[in-house]
Design a protein around this motif. Structure first.
Motif, PDB file in Angstrom:
ATOM      1  N   GLY A  51       0.920  -1.221   0.153  1.00 31.00           N
ATOM      2  CA  GLY A  51       0.003   0.065  -0.006  1.00 31.00           C
ATOM      3  C   GLY A  51       1.070   1.338  -0.100  1.00 31.00           C
ATOM      4  O   GLY A  51       0.866   1.869   0.871  1.00 31.00           O
ATOM      5  N   ASP A  96       0.684  -1.709  -4.757  1.00 29.67           N
ATOM      6  CA  ASP A  96      -0.587  -0.567  -4.424  1.00 29.67           C
ATOM      7  C   ASP A  96      -1.684  -1.409  -5.211  1.00 29.67           C
ATOM      8  O   ASP A  96      -1.105  -1.641  -6.587  1.00 29.67           O
ATOM      9  N   ASP A 107      -3.117  -6.682  -5.613  1.00 27.73           N
ATOM     10  CA  ASP A 107      -4.169  -6.397  -4.679  1.00 27.73           C
ATOM     11  C   ASP A 107      -3.151  -7.396  -3.580  1.00 27.73           C
ATOM     12  O   ASP A 107      -3.387  -8.668  -3.541  1.00 27.73           O
ATOM     13  N   LEU A 108      -2.698  -6.885  -2.434  1.00 30.10           N
ATOM     14  CA  LEU A 108      -1.972  -7.465  -1.308  1.00 30.10           C
ATOM     15  C   LEU A 108      -0.914  -8.321  -1.959  1.00 30.10           C
ATOM     16  O   LEU A 108      -0.176  -7.741  -3.031  1.00 30.10           O
ATOM     17  N   ASN A 120       1.243   0.447   6.046  1.00 29.69           N
ATOM     18  CA  ASN A 120       0.334   1.119   6.804  1.00 29.69           C
ATOM     19  C   ASN A 120      -1.168   0.913   6.070  1.00 29.69           C
ATOM     20  O   ASN A 120      -1.289   1.757   5.330  1.00 29.69           O
ATOM     21  N   ALA A 159      -7.921   4.162   0.725  1.00 30.37           N
ATOM     22  CA  ALA A 159      -6.718   4.443   1.495  1.00 30.37           C
ATOM     23  C   ALA A 159      -6.961   4.304   2.679  1.00 30.37           C
ATOM     24  O   ALA A 159      -6.139   4.491   3.821  1.00 30.37           O
TER      25      ALA A 159
HETATM   26  C1  LIG Z   1      -3.539   4.059   4.547  1.00 33.42           C
HETATM   27  S1  LIG Z   1      -2.696   4.353   2.663  1.00 33.42           S
HETATM   28  C2  LIG Z   1      -0.981   4.253   3.120  1.00 33.42           C
HETATM   29  C3  LIG Z   1      -0.079   4.946   1.951  1.00 33.42           C
HETATM   30  C4  LIG Z   1       1.137   5.234   2.349  1.00 33.42           C
HETATM   31  N1  LIG Z   1       2.012   3.951   2.641  1.00 33.42           N
HETATM   32  C5  LIG Z   1       1.318   6.131   3.786  1.00 33.42           C
HETATM   33  O1  LIG Z   1       1.649   5.585   4.822  1.00 33.42           O
HETATM   34  O2  LIG Z   1       1.095   7.230   3.474  1.00 33.42           O
HETATM   35  C6  LIG Z   1      -3.212   2.620   2.280  1.00 33.42           C
HETATM   36  C7  LIG Z   1      -2.610   2.435   0.799  1.00 33.42           C
HETATM   37  O3  LIG Z   1      -3.136   0.954   0.803  1.00 33.42           O
HETATM   38  C8  LIG Z   1      -3.564   0.617  -0.876  1.00 33.42           C
HETATM   39  N2  LIG Z   1      -4.645  -0.372  -1.044  1.00 33.42           N
HETATM   40  C9  LIG Z   1      -5.783  -0.215  -0.447  1.00 33.42           C
HETATM   41  N3  LIG Z   1      -6.118  -1.874  -0.887  1.00 33.42           N
HETATM   42  C10 LIG Z   1      -5.453  -2.368  -0.991  1.00 33.42           C
HETATM   43  C11 LIG Z   1      -5.041  -3.705  -1.522  1.00 33.42           C
HETATM   44  N4  LIG Z   1      -6.091  -4.583  -1.728  1.00 33.42           N
HETATM   45  N5  LIG Z   1      -3.862  -3.978  -2.145  1.00 33.42           N
HETATM   46  C12 LIG Z   1      -2.736  -3.141  -2.029  1.00 33.42           C
HETATM   47  N6  LIG Z   1      -2.842  -2.005  -1.677  1.00 33.42           N
HETATM   48  C13 LIG Z   1      -3.926  -1.638  -1.202  1.00 33.42           C
HETATM   49  C14 LIG Z   1      -4.508   2.357  -0.871  1.00 33.42           C
HETATM   50  O4  LIG Z   1      -4.479   2.415  -2.427  1.00 33.42           O
HETATM   51  C15 LIG Z   1      -3.396   3.105  -0.157  1.00 33.42           C
HETATM   52  O5  LIG Z   1      -2.565   3.669  -1.075  1.00 33.42           O
END
Ligand SMILES: C[S@@+](CC[C@H](N)C(=O)[O-])C[C@H]1O[C@@H](n2cnc3c(N)ncnc32)[C@H](O)[C@@H]1O
Length: 282
Positions: free
Chosen positions: A123, A146, A174-175, A189, A213
């Motif tokens: 993410g 992401d 996706d994860l 995060n 997010a």
């Molecule tokens: C809370 S944000 C964190 C962003 C960054 N790492 C930070 O700490 O500022 C969570 C991130 O997870 C991504 N995300 C949401 N669902 C996801 C998934 N199933 N697989 C991968 N990434 C995902 C979102 O697009 C977002 O960019």
């Protein structure tokens, strides 16, 4: 025609209706539009603003009164001593996440590995965690994933700005869906706000930051339930998983670590003393 000082007072009064940080925000907007350092604002009080400058300032104030976060208007947020480009496709990096970066870097130094250390950031968003780590890591490579293509584009821009393109790799997943290797450290995060909390959030967050997010299902723990058991499979032997969480979630998350077979499970606090970061070893 208006002086800089006159405009500053006018916009402070307007910003006062939407934020407690009106003085800071007024200065930031003026510095951004006029391309000045804060000290120059003081020294240029009597400067007459051009129509073009006034239009740009007014457009930003209009956005701010619509509760668009200041960072999306200036397209900038500082994180771990670095400036990150941010827009509405990414979460604005939060100061508490700097503690997570600090701990990962500290742990990485203790490993003293001869081989290049491998780190996976799940993410990435703006790339804040990946890039801050890559920038400070002597020998290592950070992979950031992401689900959002638009977020990945922002992370690429920031990696270029900070000159770490060779030390980071970003791809869509996706994860763990497209992850094929094991890592020494996994950090994330993830979205952790419970959906029912939507109504309690400030409009800047609820109406403008990407919901992808923010939200982690009914109790905020959906991502942890998926991520933690899968992470075991993608960690090298003695690999470690570091996660950030909401202010009241660490106990439930520590249980998920233990159920998934992690050892030495523990947590550490953010700068306000809130137990917010959980870790465990494979
Ligand atoms: C809370 S944000 C964190 C962003 C960054 N790492 C930070 O700490 O500022 C969570 C991130 O997870 C991504 N995300 C949401 N669902 C996801 C998934 N199933 N697989 C991968 N990434 C995902 C979102 O697009 C977002 O960019």
């Amino acid at each position: 025609m208006m002086t800089l000082y006159g405009k500053q007072k006018e916009i402070e009064n307007k910003l006062n209706t939407v934020t407690n940080a009106w003085l800071y925000e007024a200065k930031t907007i003026l510095c951004h539009v006029l391309e000045m350092e804060p000290i120059e604002l003081v020294l240029s009080k009597n400067k007459m603003l051009s129509n073009d400058e006034v239009e740009k300032i007014d457009a930003m104030i209009k956005g701010r009164l619509q509760r668009i976060p200041l960072q999306y208007l200036t397209k900038n947020q500082g994180f771990y001593g670095l400036d990150f480009y941010v827009d509405e496709h990414v979460l604005i990096p939060r100061p508490e996440t700097e503690v997570l970066v600090e701990k990962v870097l500290k742990y990485a130094k203790t490993l003293n590995s001869k081989e290049e250390l491998t780190i996976l950031d799940i993410g990435v968003g703006s790339g804040a965690i990946s890039i801050a780590i890559a920038k400070r890591l002597d020998k290592g490579h950070v992979t950031g994933i992401d689900i959002s293509e638009q977020a990945l584009n922002v992370a690429v821009v920031n990696a270029k700005t900070h000159g770490v393109e060779d030390k980071v790799t970003f791809f869509k997943s996706d994860l763990f869906e497209n992850v094929t290797k094991c890592y020494d450290i996994i950090v994330s995060n993830p979205p952790y706000i419970p959906v029912p909390d939507l109504s309690t959030l400030e409009p800047e967050v609820a109406d403008h930051e990407p919901h992808l997010a923010l939200f982690g299902g009914e109790d905020g723990l959906d991502f942890y339930r998926r991520l933690i058991p899968e992470a075991v499979v993608f960690l090298n032997e003695s690999g470690i998983l570091f996660l950030e969480a909401g202010h009241d979630q660490f106990e439930a998350i520590e249980k998920l670590f233990e159920i998934s077979g992690f050892k030495e499970v523990n947590h550490f606090e953010d700068l306000n003393g809130i137990p917010r970061f959980i870790y465990g070893k494979r």
